[in-house]
Structure formats: structure tokens, C-alpha cells
Write a protein that holds these residues in place. Sequence first.
Motif, PDB file in Angstrom:
ATOM      1  N   ILE A   1       0.844  -1.204   0.000  1.00 18.72           N
ATOM      2  CA  ILE A   1       0.000   0.000   0.000  1.00 18.72           C
ATOM      3  C   ILE A   1       0.873   1.247   0.000  1.00 18.72           C
ATOM      4  O   ILE A   1       2.047   1.217   0.392  1.00 18.72           O
ATOM      5  N   GLN A   2       0.278   2.332  -0.385  1.00 16.24           N
ATOM      6  CA  GLN A   2       1.006   3.602  -0.455  1.00 16.24           C
ATOM      7  C   GLN A   2       0.940   4.383   0.847  1.00 16.24           C
ATOM      8  O   GLN A   2       1.530   5.448   0.959  1.00 16.24           O
ATOM      9  N   GLU A   3       0.197   3.864   1.830  1.00 18.89           N
ATOM     10  CA  GLU A   3       0.085   4.512   3.137  1.00 18.89           C
ATOM     11  C   GLU A   3       1.361   4.252   3.935  1.00 18.89           C
ATOM     12  O   GLU A   3       1.819   3.112   4.055  1.00 18.89           O
ATOM     13  N   ALA A   4       1.963   5.312   4.498  1.00 18.14           N
ATOM     14  CA  ALA A   4       3.184   5.184   5.291  1.00 18.14           C
ATOM     15  C   ALA A   4       2.827   4.696   6.689  1.00 18.14           C
ATOM     16  O   ALA A   4       2.177   5.401   7.461  1.00 18.14           O
ATOM     17  N   LEU A   5       3.262   3.503   7.022  1.00 15.46           N
ATOM     18  CA  LEU A   5       2.857   2.863   8.272  1.00 15.46           C
ATOM     19  C   LEU A   5       4.068   2.262   8.961  1.00 15.46           C
ATOM     20  O   LEU A   5       4.945   1.682   8.317  1.00 15.46           O
ATOM     21  N   ALA A   6       4.124   2.407  10.290  1.00 14.42           N
ATOM     22  CA  ALA A   6       5.232   1.853  11.065  1.00 14.42           C
ATOM     23  C   ALA A   6       4.725   1.398  12.420  1.00 14.42           C
ATOM     24  O   ALA A   6       3.670   1.836  12.896  1.00 14.42           O
TER      25      ALA A   6
ATOM     26  N   ILE B   1      10.192  -0.890  14.981  1.00  6.95           N
ATOM     27  CA  ILE B   1      10.386  -2.334  14.837  1.00  6.95           C
ATOM     28  C   ILE B   1       9.859  -2.816  13.484  1.00  6.95           C
ATOM     29  O   ILE B   1      10.131  -3.945  13.081  1.00  6.95           O
ATOM     30  N   TYR B   2       9.109  -1.966  12.792  1.00  9.34           N
ATOM     31  CA  TYR B   2       8.659  -2.282  11.440  1.00  9.34           C
ATOM     32  C   TYR B   2       8.285  -0.978  10.743  1.00  9.34           C
ATOM     33  O   TYR B   2       7.712  -0.062  11.346  1.00  9.34           O
ATOM     34  N   ALA B   3       8.637  -0.889   9.477  1.00  9.40           N
ATOM     35  CA  ALA B   3       8.213   0.240   8.643  1.00  9.40           C
ATOM     36  C   ALA B   3       7.999  -0.282   7.240  1.00  9.40           C
ATOM     37  O   ALA B   3       8.837  -1.021   6.712  1.00  9.40           O
TER      38      ALA B   3
END
Length: 697
Positions: free
Chosen positions: A155-160, A168-170
Motif C-alpha cells: 500500500i502507499q500509506e506510510a505505516l510503522a 520495529i517495522y516500517a
Amino acid sequence: MSELSVINLLIVDRSRSDIDHIAKTLRGDGYEIELIDTDQAEAARSAIDYQPLDLILLRLADDLPTIAELRLMVAETKQDIPIIVVVDDDYRQQHKPARLLEEGADNYFHLDDADHLMAVVRKELRHLQARKREQSFETRFKESETRTQALLEHIQEALAYIHEGVHIYANPAYLRLFGYESKEDLANIQLVHMVPPGYRDALKSVLRRSIRSGKLVEPVELSGVRSNGQTFPILLECAPTRMNDEPCTQIIVRDVTPEKSAYNQQLEDMLKFDDLTGLYTRRFFVETLELNHDGTVLYLLLTDYAAIRYALGFEAIDRFMLEAAGLIKGMLAPEDLAGTFASGVVAVFVPANSASDPFVLAERIRLAVAEYSFKINGKLFTTTCCIGLCKMHDSHDSAIQILAHADRACEAARQKGGNQVETYDPPREEARSGRAAISEQDEASIRLIRNALTKGRLSLFYQPIVSFENAEEARYKVYLQLLDEADQPQPMDKLGAVAVRYGLMGALDKWTVIRTLTALMEIQQATANSPTLFVRLSQNSLTDKDFLDWFIKRVKESRLAGDRLVLEVKEDNADECFEETRYFRACLRDLGCGLALSHFGGKTHSDRLLKELLPDYIKLDGSLIERLAKAKDENSRRSMALLTQQAQQLKTRVVAAGVSTAPQMASIWQFGVTLVQGNMVAEAGPKLDFDFKQYAG
């Protein structure tokens, strides 16, 4: 009978007549048997390796494979096959049930008891199917998680995900947004360094609010810092969640450059809403459950989903789901959440603060679906649904476990004919079986209890209950004593609490009942007059659906007069498990046995419990008697007088328990209490030889 009607059965035995007897018994119970029998280890191994087995029945004999050998064979194939031990008369005395279970057996039955055989087989098949359903559910969920992970990556949504301030995740979109090439580049970078110094306090504030509330907080406008030092306006939202079963914070960062705002909103909607029904997506629904465990889940299965898809096609099924979703959404309160969960399945979360009553809502949905006429492709038809409810009372359950419980209740409704609502009722022992870590102290207590059961380090002590009116009435309270490896008695108040918490008290209750009945039978053989013995019953046994049948059978087998036995239930347990206690009371009355409510009189509604349960005895708590002996509060004395007067009117005998001092003894007379138990009268001992006549008159 179990849902499984065909049993793929392996019997390891050398006696053809006994094998035929077992097969005939099971066939007589309605099962079809696909039988393999052998008395050789290699043949048993081959059957386990290559045949689809449901159960293994193993006869205990010196020249047959052992329990441990069969358990190893099953473990090596990574299969779930229950092993049931067949115990004959030759081995009944040599092998205690606890030892069989420790050696790896799942259950056992006595060869000469056909009822026991059928009950054990039904139980193990039920448990096997339940495990397979849950495993299937977990597998499907893991597959969904894999797909969700793939979605996050694309997806194009920036999520971490943030744990203790560190990434711990991006996902790749997050890396691109902040100008980093790989996830390793972010490994040691704290989240606060992703914003300029002037915005860090605001970032810390929103993170604290999210963690404290346990919920998604409103997005906050901040400024971000790219890897090259460039700043840009961002909109950040965060929510507590879990990743790899660890608590963390999920953050979604949006570039609020004006030309991108509409695009970001579209991505947000894609993540949260199902584009067909408008209900929430499975991912969003599960994450919401992880954040909020206070409420009830409804798991709704539309009965004819597969038939409609097969008969009318995919376009028709889409229309059907759209209409069904609209029907369900129209009955929800603003706080309720509904999401698509699987094919033909809608899940509804009713939080505790919702205006909806989940049980009433489930019945309304069931009735509305049954009465609604669906119009698709010019055709008119009706359908029904099955609904399972799970009240989220255990905060240790994961979202997927909660949904699995609701799914189990839904399956129960389907098996009962459909168009029904069922509520998941967790077994008490399962609910206490230890999802949380067991402390070292509890672990030591559990080992001590199990060793005592296995090695017979248990005994009974008896404390007289004296009547000041009738010297012919001999009564004793039975106490269980447990010895450690050094034969030192251990305090049962602490051990008993651990045993109840981890579901072990039921076995101790059964041991106590059996030894008590044995003692009564020995006395009956030696003398005409047997005493009445009071045996405490734990909450484990009170809520065990199999215990009552077991107890009735043991009492009938003893051929003792039922009035020689009184079962004690604590008032707190009777209050918490009122329906179970009332049913137990009715069955005890049929047997002629008595019921006593112990530790009685400490509740504001004790009088109502007395009136509803009609026990044969109430045992006033020692601490209550102590307070009455010391207090000058006339209201307390008057309340106690009314309670004892009500008991006498209902022909319930009143026992003053735990009397240890002269003032306590003196205080009970004014309430008309003539039955006394406590160290002031006599201490507990190993023999039933107290002289009750010394207290007569």
C-alpha cells in the motif's frame, strides 16, 4: 452423539474377543467403525504413519507397546490422535488414573464398563474436533495475516510500528516518505528524531494519550524530517496494538501536501472499509478488538450463502451481501462496529458503552434476517442465520481467540438446526488453565498437589460438630490433609486456592468423596450407627458438568443411606454459581444427601440465598461470630437473629463454625444455635471416635 459418526480406530490388543466387544459397543452407540487392530509395535507404527486415525485404544499388558511408545509414534508423525488406555481387572489396582495420564494417555476406561467406554470416546472425539476446528481457524487467520502483511508492504500509506520509542517495522511507503532506503536504516532511530525538536513534545503527548487510553487517538498535525534534513507537513495518527504478540504502537503518517490529501483519504478508506458492503474490513475489525476488550462479539453466519452463490452466481451473492449488510447496519447503535469476516460471515462488536444490549441485538438480527425477503435477479427468496456470542470477559484473550469462541458458539447454533443464537460458555477449568505465566510458587504447589495425588500422600481429618440438644447425633466436618515428600502436612488454605485456580481441585474433591464413602462403609459394617460427614465441594466440581453424574454413581454404588453425607458449598461460590448450586441441590435431595452453605451470613442478600436454595444446614462463619461477640451494634445482632429465625422456619439447621473462644461460644446461644464446630469443642483428628454424649443436655 458426537458430530463424527465414522471412527477410524486403531486397537492395540491381543484379545480378539475384547476387540470385538469394544467395536460392538461403539457400533451400538451409533458409530461406524473403520477398525485396525494389532498387537505388534511395528504394525501400530505403520497404521499411525499411513492410516487416517481418529482414536487409538491401547490395552495395558506386558507384551504390548507402552503408552510412552505409542505417544512417541504419534508425536513423530506430528498428528493429533488421542490415546485411550483400556484397563482390565488385572491392571486396575496397579495403574492409578493419574499415572496413566502422566505417562501420556489422554483418557482411560475400564474394560468391563461399557458406559464408561462410550462416555470417554464421545468426550475425546468432541475435544479432537474442537482442536481441529480451532487449528483450522488459526490456519485461516495466519493466511489472512500473511495477506495483510503483503498488503502493508504494497500500500502507499506510510505505516510503522514503534516499541519503546524505536521502529520495529516500517513499510516501504514509510521509508520512501522519510527518504530511507532500507528498514535497517531505521533500526536504531527513535521516532522523536523523525520530527524537528520543536514538535517532539507534541509527539510524545499524543503517544502517551494513545497508550493510556488504549484506543486510536485523533490525528495530530506535525512536521516530519526526511533523511536529508528536509522538513515537510505531516498528519500522524497512532493506536496501541500488537505485533508478533508484543505490545507496540502503530503509527500512520500522511503527507498533508494539498494535492495528496484526497489520495490519502482514499487509501484510508480502502484500509478501513469493505468496498462491497461498506462494513469494516477484517483487518480493521481485528485491530479494533485488540485495542478494546470490553464488550461482546457477535459472529453471524448467513445460512444459505454457499447455495445462493452456486445457484445464482457471484453477482447475485454480492447483491445478497450488500442487502444483508444494510439490514444489519440499520439495527446497530453508533458505537457498534460491523465487519466482513469471511464468506457469508459478518462479525459485530458491541462495546460495553454501547446503547445496544448484545443479546437482544443478536435476537433482533436473527429475526430480521429470517423475516426479510431478498430480491435478486428478479427472484424472491428468504434465508436464516446462526449467531454465536462471546462476552469478552478475559482481557488475556487475543482478538482471534475471542472470534474463535464466538465461531464455536455459532457452530453450536448451526448444529442445533440453525436460525438460533448461542452464547459461548467457557469451561471454568479452561478459563483458569493458565494463559498468564505461572509463578514459581504456584508451580511448586501444583507439583506438590500432583505428586500427592499420584503417590497417595493424602489423608482425611475429622472435626466433630456437636449438638447440645441430642447426644445421639454424630456429625463430623471432613478436612483434607496433604503431605509433602518429607511426610509433613501442608496448609490446605493456600494449596486449595492454587488447586482451584488451575483446575486441580476437582480431582482432590473426588479423592475426598471416595475416601469419605469408604470410611462410612467401614463404620456401617462395624456398627449400626454411622455418623453424618460434611464434605466441602469446590467451585471446580460445582461447575464441572461431569462431576454430578460421577458423584451420583459413586453414592449409589456405596449403598449407603444418602443422609449420611452432606456436601458443603461456600456462600460465595453458591452466589457466583447460583444455577449450578440450585440444580445440585435438587439432585442431592433425590439422593437423600444434604447440602450445607458454609461461611454464611456475610452478604446483604444471604436471606434470599437461604430462601432460594433451601439448604439443610447453614454454617455461620467464625469471623462473623467473632464480630458479633465483640460488637455492640444492635443492628448486626438483630440481622443475625432474623437470619437464624428464618433458617429455623425453613427447617434449616444452623451451625456455628470456627468457634475457638468462650466469648464466641456464649454469643451464639442468644441466636438459638445448638450445633457447634470449632477448636473450643474439639480439634480435628484422624479418627471418628469422638464421644458426643459428653455435650448432651
